[in-house]
Structure formats: C-alpha cells, structure tokens
Scaffold this motif. Structure first.
Motif, PDB file in Angstrom:
ATOM      1  N   THR A 169      27.453  -0.265   0.146  1.00 16.38           N
ATOM      2  CA  THR A 169      25.982   0.416   0.105  1.00 16.38           C
ATOM      3  C   THR A 169      25.188   0.836  -0.142  1.00 16.38           C
ATOM      4  N   LEU A 170      24.888   0.730  -1.056  1.00 10.73           N
ATOM      5  CA  LEU A 170      23.272   0.472  -2.339  1.00 10.73           C
ATOM      6  C   LEU A 170      23.016  -0.684  -1.802  1.00 10.73           C
ATOM      7  N   SER A 171      23.346  -1.840  -1.217  1.00 14.12           N
ATOM      8  CA  SER A 171      22.430  -2.909  -0.714  1.00 14.12           C
ATOM      9  C   SER A 171      21.670  -2.942  -0.071  1.00 14.12           C
ATOM     10  N   ALA A 172      22.774  -2.177   0.764  1.00 14.61           N
ATOM     11  CA  ALA A 172      22.499  -1.972   2.173  1.00 14.61           C
ATOM     12  C   ALA A 172      21.014  -1.102   2.573  1.00 14.61           C
ATOM     13  N   VAL A 173      20.688  -0.252   2.037  1.00 14.18           N
ATOM     14  CA  VAL A 173      20.249   0.491   1.556  1.00 14.18           C
ATOM     15  C   VAL A 173      19.043  -0.090   1.347  1.00 14.18           C
ATOM     16  N   TYR A 174      18.851  -0.585   0.312  1.00 13.67           N
ATOM     17  CA  TYR A 174      17.825  -1.181  -0.645  1.00 13.67           C
ATOM     18  C   TYR A 174      17.518  -1.962   0.801  1.00 13.67           C
ATOM     19  N   ALA A 175      18.034  -2.763   1.103  1.00 15.00           N
ATOM     20  CA  ALA A 175      17.645  -3.912   2.048  1.00 15.00           C
ATOM     21  C   ALA A 175      16.321  -3.024   3.353  1.00 15.00           C
ATOM     22  N   GLU A 176      17.927  -2.381   3.292  1.00 19.00           N
ATOM     23  CA  GLU A 176      16.776  -1.815   5.263  1.00 19.00           C
ATOM     24  C   GLU A 176      15.292  -1.357   4.786  1.00 19.00           C
ATOM     25  N   GLN A 177      15.507  -0.176   3.763  1.00 13.69           N
ATOM     26  CA  GLN A 177      13.781   0.354   3.519  1.00 13.69           C
ATOM     27  C   GLN A 177      12.649  -0.487   3.033  1.00 13.69           C
ATOM     28  N   THR A 178      13.753  -1.449   2.806  1.00  9.87           N
ATOM     29  CA  THR A 178      12.025  -2.618   1.885  1.00  9.87           C
ATOM     30  C   THR A 178      11.869  -3.783   2.395  1.00  9.87           C
ATOM     31  N   GLY A 179      13.316  -4.038   3.974  1.00  6.18           N
ATOM     32  CA  GLY A 179      12.602  -5.056   4.365  1.00  6.18           C
ATOM     33  C   GLY A 179      13.633  -6.455   3.265  1.00  6.18           C
ATOM     34  N   GLN A 180      13.519  -6.678   2.732  1.00  9.46           N
ATOM     35  CA  GLN A 180      14.186  -7.741   1.334  1.00  9.46           C
ATOM     36  C   GLN A 180      16.221  -7.688   1.576  1.00  9.46           C
ATOM     37  N   TYR A 181      16.431  -8.094   1.801  1.00 10.90           N
ATOM     38  CA  TYR A 181      17.905  -8.175   1.015  1.00 10.90           C
ATOM     39  C   TYR A 181      18.204  -9.070  -0.655  1.00 10.90           C
ATOM     40  N   LEU A 182      18.621  -8.339  -1.194  1.00  4.77           N
ATOM     41  CA  LEU A 182      19.079  -8.871  -2.609  1.00  4.77           C
ATOM     42  C   LEU A 182      20.104  -9.431  -3.203  1.00  4.77           C
ATOM     43  N   PRO A 183      20.590  -9.985  -3.547  1.00  3.30           N
ATOM     44  CA  PRO A 183      21.768  -9.881  -3.565  1.00  3.30           C
ATOM     45  C   PRO A 183      22.691  -9.394  -4.487  1.00  3.30           C
ATOM     46  N   PRO A 184      23.452  -9.075  -5.066  1.00  2.93           N
ATOM     47  CA  PRO A 184      23.817  -8.477  -6.870  1.00  2.93           C
ATOM     48  C   PRO A 184      23.479  -9.155  -7.999  1.00  2.93           C
ATOM     49  N   ARG A 185      23.114  -8.904  -8.827  1.00  2.18           N
ATOM     50  CA  ARG A 185      23.259  -8.897  -9.788  1.00  2.18           C
ATOM     51  C   ARG A 185      24.064  -9.032 -11.309  1.00  2.18           C
ATOM     52  N   THR A 186      23.326  -9.849 -12.517  1.00  4.45           N
ATOM     53  CA  THR A 186      24.148  -9.455 -14.088  1.00  4.45           C
ATOM     54  C   THR A 186      22.283  -8.714 -14.634  1.00  4.45           C
ATOM     55  N   SER A 187      22.639  -7.729 -15.557  1.00  4.49           N
ATOM     56  CA  SER A 187      21.738  -6.859 -16.298  1.00  4.49           C
ATOM     57  C   SER A 187      21.886  -7.295 -18.132  1.00  4.49           C
ATOM     58  N   ASN A 188      20.710  -7.603 -18.336  1.00  4.22           N
ATOM     59  CA  ASN A 188      20.571  -7.911 -20.286  1.00  4.22           C
ATOM     60  C   ASN A 188      21.163  -5.943 -20.644  1.00  4.22           C
ATOM     61  N   GLY A 189      20.688  -5.496 -19.804  1.00  4.29           N
ATOM     62  CA  GLY A 189      20.412  -3.762 -20.707  1.00  4.29           C
ATOM     63  C   GLY A 189      21.275  -3.423 -20.384  1.00  4.29           C
ATOM     64  N   GLY A 190      22.176  -2.421 -20.773  1.00  2.00           N
ATOM     65  CA  GLY A 190      23.077  -2.167 -20.999  1.00  2.00           C
ATOM     66  C   GLY A 190      22.505   0.200 -19.895  1.00  2.00           C
ATOM     67  N   SER A 191      23.090   0.161 -18.733  1.00  2.00           N
ATOM     68  CA  SER A 191      23.020   1.945 -18.524  1.00  2.00           C
ATOM     69  C   SER A 191      24.574   2.507 -18.614  1.00  2.00           C
ATOM     70  N   TYR A 192      24.391   3.425 -19.009  1.00  2.00           N
ATOM     71  CA  TYR A 192      25.669   4.504 -18.932  1.00  2.00           C
ATOM     72  C   TYR A 192      26.452   4.579 -18.102  1.00  2.00           C
ATOM     73  N   ALA A 193      26.134   3.231 -16.143  1.00  2.00           N
ATOM     74  CA  ALA A 193      26.849   3.183 -15.462  1.00  2.00           C
ATOM     75  C   ALA A 193      27.992   2.405 -16.194  1.00  2.00           C
ATOM     76  N   ARG A 194      27.776   2.018 -17.599  1.00  2.00           N
ATOM     77  CA  ARG A 194      29.345   1.075 -17.697  1.00  2.00           C
ATOM     78  C   ARG A 194      30.320   1.763 -18.192  1.00  2.00           C
ATOM     79  N   LEU A 195      30.150   3.046 -18.205  1.00  2.00           N
ATOM     80  CA  LEU A 195      31.063   3.795 -18.816  1.00  2.00           C
ATOM     81  C   LEU A 195      32.169   4.762 -17.618  1.00  2.00           C
ATOM     82  N   LEU A 196      31.570   4.217 -16.281  1.00  2.00           N
ATOM     83  CA  LEU A 196      32.301   4.653 -15.554  1.00  2.00           C
ATOM     84  C   LEU A 196      33.390   3.194 -14.997  1.00  2.00           C
ATOM     85  N   LYS A 197      34.198   3.174 -14.274  1.00  2.00           N
ATOM     86  CA  LYS A 197      35.208   2.131 -13.524  1.00  2.00           C
ATOM     87  C   LYS A 197      34.439   1.990 -12.663  1.00  2.00           C
ATOM     88  N   ARG A 198      33.801   2.484 -12.210  1.00  2.00           N
ATOM     89  CA  ARG A 198      33.430   2.242 -10.281  1.00  2.00           C
ATOM     90  C   ARG A 198      32.214   2.580 -10.698  1.00  2.00           C
TER      91      ARG A 198
END
Length: 467
Positions: A395-424
C-alpha cells in the motif's frame, strides 16, 4: 483535487507550528533529568507543545511516563490500530552552523534548523496529514496513533515503555527514514573499548577528544600534546591540511605544549561514508611522532586500523548480504587522558548473517598493542525485515508511486527507526531520493516544498490503510 494540492494549502500553518518545535532544543540533558523529566526538561516542553497542538485541533491525546505523547484520530474503540512512530529529540547541534541551529530559517526554498531532516519536519508533516484528514471529515475503520518519543537518539528507553502500557499497534510506519518503503533495517550495536592511557617517551599525549555520540561521525577533534623543546608542529600540520582540503584546523603552541583542533565533516553514523571523521584523521596525523606506551597503541588503532575503514575490513568483519547489504562501522567517540582512562565507541550496522559476539571477537583480535576491555554497551537491535508482499508495504509503495510518478522497490536501510519495534513496522519517508541527506550534520535542512509533499503521501497512505 489531488492530495498534493490539498496539502499545499496547509503549508503556512505547518511551518509556523514546526518553527515552535524547532526552537525547543530537545537534546538529552543530564543536568535537568529527574523522575518527572527523564530525559531533560526540554523534552517535556516539546511533548507539551505537541499536546497543545492536539488540543487546539480536537484530537485525543495522552502521555506515558513523560517519555511519550500519543495523538489519536479515528474510532476510539476500533480493534485495529495504525501506529505512526516518531521522535522529537535531536542530536546536539555541534559546530559548523552558519546560523543558529534552534532558530529556524528559510533560505532559497530550504528550511534550516536542527531537526529539519531528523525528524521534526517529518513529525509535523505526519501530524498535519492527520489534521487534513480530520478537517475533511474522513471516517476511518482503523484508528491512527501518532506516537512521539523522546529517546530515539540515545537509548531507546521511551517507546518500549509506551508499548508495555498501551500495547502494540496492528502495524505501522515511521517517517524517520526515506522514501520509498524501507522494509528492512540492519542491526545496530555499540561496542566500547576501555584501556589504560599512560604515555611514554619524549612525546606525551596529554588529552585527545572527539565525538559525543556513537551514532554520529565526529566533525571535530582536539588534542593536547607535550613535545621536546624546540620541536615545532605547525608546519607539519599545515602540510597535512594541504593533503586533505576537506579538512580544516588550527594549532597553538606555547613552549612544549601544543594544542591541535581538526574539523572534518559531521554525518549520521549509519552512513559513515557521508562524513569525514575528524578523530581518526587527527590520530593519523599524530602517528608520525614517537609517542610511546598506551598513546602509541591508541593512535595506531584509530589512525591505521579503523581509519576510513567503514566496512571494517581491517577488523576482519567485511560482510555482504544480498538482501540487506554491507556491514558498516562508525568510530563515534574517542577519549584519551594521560594517566587516566581511554575510551573508544564503535557503532556497527550489520545485516542478517552476523551476530554481535562475532563482532566483539574480531575487535578483540585486531586491537594490536591496545590493551583494552571490549564490551557491548548499548542495547542494540537485531536485523528487522517485513515481507515485501505485506499489505503495509504494498500500500505504501503504491501511494508513493502514484503521487510521485515513480515506482521504487522496497529496500533496506543502515539507519534504525522505531518501526523495527513493531512486528509489522516499516520506515517510510520523509527523505526524498533527490535530496541531500543532512541528518546529524551542521546546517541541517529540508526543502520547504517537501513538507507538504510528504504530508500528502502520509495522508493518502493513512486513508488507504484505515478506510
């Protein structure tokens, strides 16, 4: 009317509120830490300001242990929750600012201030995404909680307390990364080296200081040394600076006492290639002199073993995972005091396939003459990965692609965000791909236009995930 056009109408109000948040220097402050202000009084002031906005705009809100504020929109009794995990704390301003870091300014379409990139601007874009949905009278099936922490840049002691008391959202994202979706985050861990610091010989290293955080590439380093009578250092230092035009520095000598200051390029420790580590460069310069004892071992480890070794090859830790990328190393803190105690903090980011015990073992094997105790000092995090076909990611990928006109696949980051504290949980925004990364750097900025661009993407994402 498009989401982007609707969001643009909020730009002035968003900037006015963001200015108020930026002006609060919400940096960990040990001097004002109490049970009521666990990370310092300015953190509580910042949370109170967000609650003031929430009250003004008619949102439900609450606070957990003066560490976290939550702001809620949608049906209070909804069985499922979308969490938006953010933080309002920032790293110290450091040196090199052309203007005041906590006095925000807009210059040539760029918004400057500490937190403009990490992550007060993205916090306010997410908040205004909720505000726009509420103003439009959108009816959600899931509730949304904007969760605002105050210890992301240090020990991550805040959100775990929130989750223990309030429970874990069904899924969520953190606008503390980059677009497109970051569905994988490397593990991170800080390793500490402690060692005696006794100098011997004709050259004495009295003091060496660089860095204040393990997760920041130091932009400044200072050393005080004693040299033999008549020995001049200034010419050597000037020649060294000519070799590296991206460095600046100065030297002061009074008799046998020499004080050196070197300025590199500060950057986020998750991306050490973006910076120039002032500490390891200064150690490299000092290696040419015959320091003895612990000083020699200290300078050799910094100036040779780990200098410019961002993939930790010299530590025997070079590793690449095809899905999550390379292990990286940041030398974040360096301290040496003659006849005292020496300390080095090494911050590692690593993919699945590596474990912290292997890192500790390899560091121990490559200390050279440095007689150090090697310990793990920060409760780090394991690698985190959410499947690319999860509803959240698609869903997030689709929203980004539609609003920017550019699809970019999901990727991995060196940074750490609080998102990793959730299972999803994934990181999503607000750094756009074509914008220079200035997180943790002097003169941190974000383009003004991106404030409402990110807001529009967040708003549509919330709507699609919760309608």
């Amino acid at each position: 009317m498009s989401w982007t056009i609707q969001a643009k109408q909020y730009e002035t109000d968003l900037i006015n509120d963001l200015n108020q948040i930026i002006r609060i220097p919400s940096v960990l402050d040990s001097k004002t830490q109490t049970p009521q202000t666990p990370f310092g009084i300015d953190m509580v002031r910042a949370l109170s300001k967000m609650e003031e906005f929430a009250n003004r705009d008619g949102f439900r809100y609450g606070r957990v242990d003066n560490m976290v504020t939550w702001i809620e929109f949608g049906p209070a009794d909804a069985p499922e929750t979308l969490g938006i995990l953010t933080h309002i704390d920032v790293v110290p301003a450091g040196d090199g600012w052309l203007r005041q870091p906590f006095n925000p300014e807009i210059l040539d379409g760029l918004y400057f201030g500490r937190g403009a990139a990490d992550m007060k601007a993205d916090l306010m874009s997410a908040y205004y995404a909720l505000k726009m949905l509420a103003d439009q009278g959108r009816v959600l099936q899931r509730k949304v909680r904007l969760i605002i922490g105050t210890d992301e840049e240090n020990g991550w002691r805040d959100i775990p307390c929130y989750l223990a008391q309030e429970g874990e959202p069904t899924f969520g994202f953190s606008p503390d990364g980059a677009f497109p979706v970051v569905n994988g985050e490397k593990a991170f861990q800080t390793v500490q080296l402690r060692f005696p610091s006794v100098s011997e010989g004709p050259y004495i290293l009295e003091r060496f200081m660089s860095g204040s955080r393990a997760n920041v590439v130091p932009g400044e380093a200072k050393a005080r040394i004693n040299v033999p009578q008549g020995m001049l250092i200034a010419e050597d230092f000037a020649n060294f600076l000519k070799q590296y035009p991206f460095l600046e520095g100065n030297v002061q000598q009074a008799g046998e006492t020499v004080r050196l200051t070197l300025f590199g390029v500060q950057a986020h420790g998750a991306y050490p290639a973006d910076g120039k580590n002032a500490g390891t460069y200064l150690a490299q310069f000092l290696q040419q002199y015959p320091f003895g004892g612990d000083a020699h071992a200290f300078l050799n480890f910094l100036g040779t073993t780990v200098h410019r070794d961002i993939y930790a090859k010299n530590l025997g830790l070079a590793y690449h995972d095809k899905e999550m990328g390379d292990l990286t190393l940041n030398v974040g803190v360096m301290r040496y005091s003659h006849r005292g105690q020496g300390t080095i903090l090494l911050n590692f980011r690593y993919p699945k396939g590596v474990n912290i015990q292997a890192i500790v073992t390899q560091v121990q094997r490559h200390l050279g003459d440095l007689t150090a105790d090697v310990t793990v000092v920060q409760a780090g995090m394991p690698p985190h990965l959410v499947a690319a076909d999860d509803e959240l990611v698609t869903t997030l990928s689709a929203v980004y692609a539609e609003q920017t006109g550019q699809y970019l696949p999901p990727r991995t980051s060196n940074g750490g965000s609080y998102a990793r504290l959730l299972k999803r949980g994934v990181a999503f925004g607000g750094q756009f791909p074509d914008v220079k990364v200035t997180s943790h750097q002097a003169n941190e900025f974000t383009p003004v236009a991106n404030l409402t661009c990110a807001m529009a993407i967040f708003a549509e994402s919330i709507w699609r995930l919760c309608r």
